[in-house]
Design a protein around this motif. Structure first.
Motif, PDB file in Angstrom:
ATOM      1  N   THR A   1      47.328  38.373  29.118  1.00  0.00           N
ATOM      2  CA  THR A   1      47.139  39.063  30.893  1.00  0.00           C
ATOM      3  C   THR A   1      46.264  40.777  30.719  1.00  0.00           C
ATOM      4  O   THR A   1      46.346  41.470  29.883  1.00  0.00           O
ATOM      5  CB  THR A   1      48.272  39.619  31.107  1.00  0.00           C
ATOM      6  OG1 THR A   1      49.376  38.683  30.713  1.00  0.00           O
ATOM      7  CG2 THR A   1      48.914  40.360  32.062  1.00  0.00           C
TER       8      THR A   1
ATOM      9  N   GLU B   1      46.497  36.244  33.822  1.00  0.00           N
ATOM     10  CA  GLU B   1      46.985  35.784  32.975  1.00  0.00           C
ATOM     11  C   GLU B   1      47.221  34.488  32.102  1.00  0.00           C
ATOM     12  O   GLU B   1      46.587  33.635  33.115  1.00  0.00           O
ATOM     13  CB  GLU B   1      48.402  35.617  32.880  1.00  0.00           C
ATOM     14  CG  GLU B   1      49.513  34.290  33.953  1.00  0.00           C
ATOM     15  CD  GLU B   1      50.325  35.198  34.012  1.00  0.00           C
ATOM     16  OE1 GLU B   1      51.026  35.291  33.693  1.00  0.00           O
ATOM     17  OE2 GLU B   1      50.962  33.895  34.427  1.00  0.00           O
TER      18      GLU B   1
ATOM     19  N   LYS C   1      49.171  42.582  38.000  1.00  0.00           N
ATOM     20  CA  LYS C   1      48.535  41.815  37.397  1.00  0.00           C
ATOM     21  C   LYS C   1      47.477  41.577  37.798  1.00  0.00           C
ATOM     22  O   LYS C   1      47.472  40.055  39.156  1.00  0.00           O
ATOM     23  CB  LYS C   1      49.143  40.714  36.922  1.00  0.00           C
ATOM     24  CG  LYS C   1      49.039  39.710  35.699  1.00  0.00           C
ATOM     25  CD  LYS C   1      49.873  38.370  35.816  1.00  0.00           C
ATOM     26  CE  LYS C   1      51.642  39.414  34.955  1.00  0.00           C
ATOM     27  NZ  LYS C   1      52.368  37.665  34.756  1.00  0.00           N
TER      28      LYS C   1
ATOM     29  N   GLY D   1      46.501  29.426  33.229  1.00  0.00           N
ATOM     30  CA  GLY D   1      46.342  30.430  33.260  1.00  0.00           C
ATOM     31  C   GLY D   1      46.265  30.362  34.930  1.00  0.00           C
ATOM     32  O   GLY D   1      46.447  29.848  35.659  1.00  0.00           O
TER      33      GLY D   1
END
Length: 192
Positions: A62, A72, A69, A94
């Motif tokens: 990640t 990931e 974020k 992902g």
């Protein structure tokens, strides 16, 4: 008395002889140990021992920035070698994020992640699906960071559901996941 001194001298000679044998044995052991471990020392100094490699099953990678974020990815298998800082990935899926929202999801048979540049390259049976349903199939997809365009190369097929299917050899997808364009010769099929 003379006999006593002679026996005493013989005893001293025996002690000196035994001490000499022990000293020679220790010296021989020290030299032998140095010769035996020389190859180990050479290998430790050798660059191959400086490189570390890890084989990992069920790998999750990640990237975050300022607590958010960015992306990931999950891979069934990963191999990492610190000599080039690249993780080789197998069977991966992902997501790319914007804020806390998934903007696009992907899957591929293989890929690489460069731990230094943070670049992801997906290979073989790559599928990328945007949140609006637009999907892309290609042989190779390169993601170089949030500010960079995503590059798809090799048998690119983009479908905007209910609108069109566009086929070409190379596509540039905007970093904001909103626009794309095909470069080179293309084939377009419109839904009616």
């Amino acid at each position: 008395m003379a006999l006593k001194n002679i026996l005493k001298d013989k005893r001293n000679i025996i002690y000196i002889g035994l001490l000499s044998i022990v000293i020679l044995a220790c010296f021989w052991a020290f030299v032998s140990a140095g010769m035996i471990t020389k190859s180990f020392k050479d290998k430790i100094i050798d660059k191959t021992y400086k490189n570390k490699e890890a084989n990992i099953e069920s790998l999750l990678v990640t990237e975050t920035k300022d607590g958010a974020k960015l992306w990931e990815l999950y891979a069934d298998e990963g191999t990492y070698t610190d000599s080039d800082n690249i993780v080789l990935l197998q069977n991966l899926i992902g997501n790319f994020y914007e804020g806390n929202t998934v903007k696009a999801s992907f899957q591929a048979d293989a890929g690489t992640y460069n731990a230094t540049t943070k670049q992801i390259i997906l290979y073989n049976n790559v599928i990328l699906v945007y949140e609006d349903g637009t999907n892309l199939q290609t042989e190779r997809l390169k993601y170089s960071g949030k500010e960079e365009d995503i590059i798809a190369e090799g048998n690119v097929r983009i479908e905007k559901p209910g609108e069109a299917v566009i086929i070409g050899n190379k596509a540039i997808l905007s970093s904001d996941y909103k626009d794309f364009h095909i470069e080179g010769r293309t084939e377009t099929h419109f839904y009616m």
